[in-house]
Design an enzyme around this catalytic site. Structure first.
Site, mmCIF file in Angstrom:
data_model
loop_
_atom_site.group_PDB
_atom_site.id
_atom_site.type_symbol
_atom_site.label_atom_id
_atom_site.label_comp_id
_atom_site.label_asym_id
_atom_site.label_seq_id
_atom_site.Cartn_x
_atom_site.Cartn_y
_atom_site.Cartn_z
ATOM 1 N N CYS A 134 -9.793 -4.684 0.387
ATOM 2 C CA CYS A 134 -8.365 -4.986 0.500
ATOM 3 C C CYS A 134 -8.140 -6.239 1.339
ATOM 4 O O CYS A 134 -8.180 -6.193 2.577
ATOM 5 C CB CYS A 134 -7.647 -3.791 1.124
ATOM 6 S SG CYS A 134 -5.900 -4.090 1.426
ATOM 7 N N CYS A 137 -5.139 -6.084 3.676
ATOM 8 C CA CYS A 137 -5.350 -5.301 4.907
ATOM 9 C C CYS A 137 -6.243 -6.049 5.896
ATOM 10 O O CYS A 137 -5.994 -6.023 7.096
ATOM 11 C CB CYS A 137 -6.027 -3.966 4.588
ATOM 12 S SG CYS A 137 -5.416 -3.139 3.131
ATOM 13 N N ASP A 138 -7.296 -6.676 5.413
ATOM 14 C CA ASP A 138 -8.355 -7.155 6.311
ATOM 15 C C ASP A 138 -8.547 -8.672 6.351
ATOM 16 O O ASP A 138 -9.344 -9.166 7.154
ATOM 17 C CB ASP A 138 -9.699 -6.515 5.896
ATOM 18 C CG ASP A 138 -9.641 -4.993 5.971
ATOM 19 O OD1 ASP A 138 -8.925 -4.487 6.851
ATOM 20 O OD2 ASP A 138 -10.296 -4.329 5.151
#
Ligand code: NAP
Length: 313
Positions: A134, A137-138
């Protein structure tokens, strides 16, 4: 009195939310059961350009948050739980989690699909320590660092482009010499100076002591093996994997008809082979998995499920 819903929807992604909206508007007593986060997999997409009428700059999260609000306005209840087994022998069907039981006259399975692992050595050991599925997200953890993206579909290319916002350099590793992604996305990636391509290649191993600091890549045409190491000062790099998805259909394996990859087979009304059980969205066998097709499935499934419930009475 026993709490029996008309319709229970498993999954709170776009298809489940659309099903909830249509079921709620049909005045069916409806429950959505979501095991993770509302919005599902699309919440890992930073920008949605291809949802008709979507707002410019909409992310997966912002779009599905509006869907959630709309669903709740129609009285649909949402709970967070994971369904692990079921009893569908009676006309009222029962879904069981580890701690609770839920009953309904009709079930819509909209539990989607999850990222496929590439299965190389070191992949699972480094999830959350450099290996990610992701970028939204990261991605920011890799600001100023080097990242590798594995895959050749829309997701790999789009998320690779997104990662250039943070990373110093993004290398897309694809196992063939042609991309599966849409031409427009490939062209956009090719124009981006930060993006490099490593074609005909697979990741053999992901290494690190704590954080990922090396990947071993093999060219499957020439047999050449190259070790890519993190900048010694940075000491780490990112590996983002976009190798497609697998349906969350395991618990239905011996009950519902599926294709060879585990996608549930339905008719045009989203009916499965079991009366009262419907499937919608990414978990269903179909050719195009998009938010637009997921919400369409959800709407059709809810109308069919409402009609099924009405016929029972
Ligand atoms: P995908 O289209 O299935 O592509 C998966 C990619 O991973 C393929 O290039 C595949 O290689 C590669 N791959 C699979 N297993 C691998 C392995 N073990 N090792 C290395 N590479 C592997 O998946 P996706 O890109 O996640 O897209 C999924 C669906 O969502 C598609 O329908 C896509 O169109 C849609 N989507 C659309 C958008 C958009 O329209 N904006 C954005 C994202 C996703 P091969 O090509 O050799 O098979």
């Amino acid at each position: 009195m026993e709490n029996i819903y008309d319709i229970i929807i498993i999954g709170g992604g776009p298809s489940g939310l659309a099903a909830g909206l249509y079921a709620g508007r049909a005045r069916a007593k409806t429950l959505i059961i979501e095991k993770g986060n509302i919005g599902g997999l699309i919440t890992s997409t930073h920008e949605i350009e291809n949802y008709p009428g979507g707002l410019k700059g909409d992310s997966g999260s912002s779009l599905t948050e509006r869907m959630r609000q709309q669903v709740e306005e129609f009285g649909v209840k949402i709970v967070f739980d994971e369904i692990v087994s079921f009893d569908i022998s009676g006309s009222v069907k029962e879904l069981k989690s580890h701690n609770a039981s839920y009953k309904a006259k009709a079930i819509i399975i909209a539990s989607g699909a999850w990222p496929r692992f590439i299965g190389c050595k070191g992949e699972l050991e480094h999830v959350g320590m450099g290996v990610s599925y992701c970028a939204t997200c990261d991605g920011s953890f890799f600001t100023g660092l080097e990242v590798y993206v594995v895959g050749g579909g829309d997701a790999a290319l789009e998320e690779g482009i997104y990662l250039t916002k943070f990373a110093e350099k993004v290398s897309i590793i694809h196992r063939r010499d042609a991309f599966r992604a849409a031409k427009s996305i490939v062209e956009k990636a090719e124009k981006n100076d930060k993006i490099h391509f490593i074609m005909d290649s697979i990741v053999e191993e992901i290494k690190g002591n704590g954080a990922v600091d090396e990947i071993v890549v093999k060219n499957i045409k020439t047999g050449e093996v190259v070790s890519h190491k993190a900048d010694p000062e940075a000491g780490m790099m990112g590996v983002f994997i976009y190798a497609g998805y697998l349906p969350n259909s395991q618990i239905w394996e011996n009950t519902l008809k599926m294709d060879s990859r585990g996608y549930i087979i339905t008719d045009m009304e989203m009916k499965t082979n079991v009366p009262g059980l419907f499937a919608a969205g990414d978990i269903r066998e179909k050719t195009l998995r998009q938010v637009a097709t997921a919400v369409s499935d959800g709407a059709v499934a809810a109308v069919a499920a409402s009609a099924y419930v009405d016929d029972l009475e």
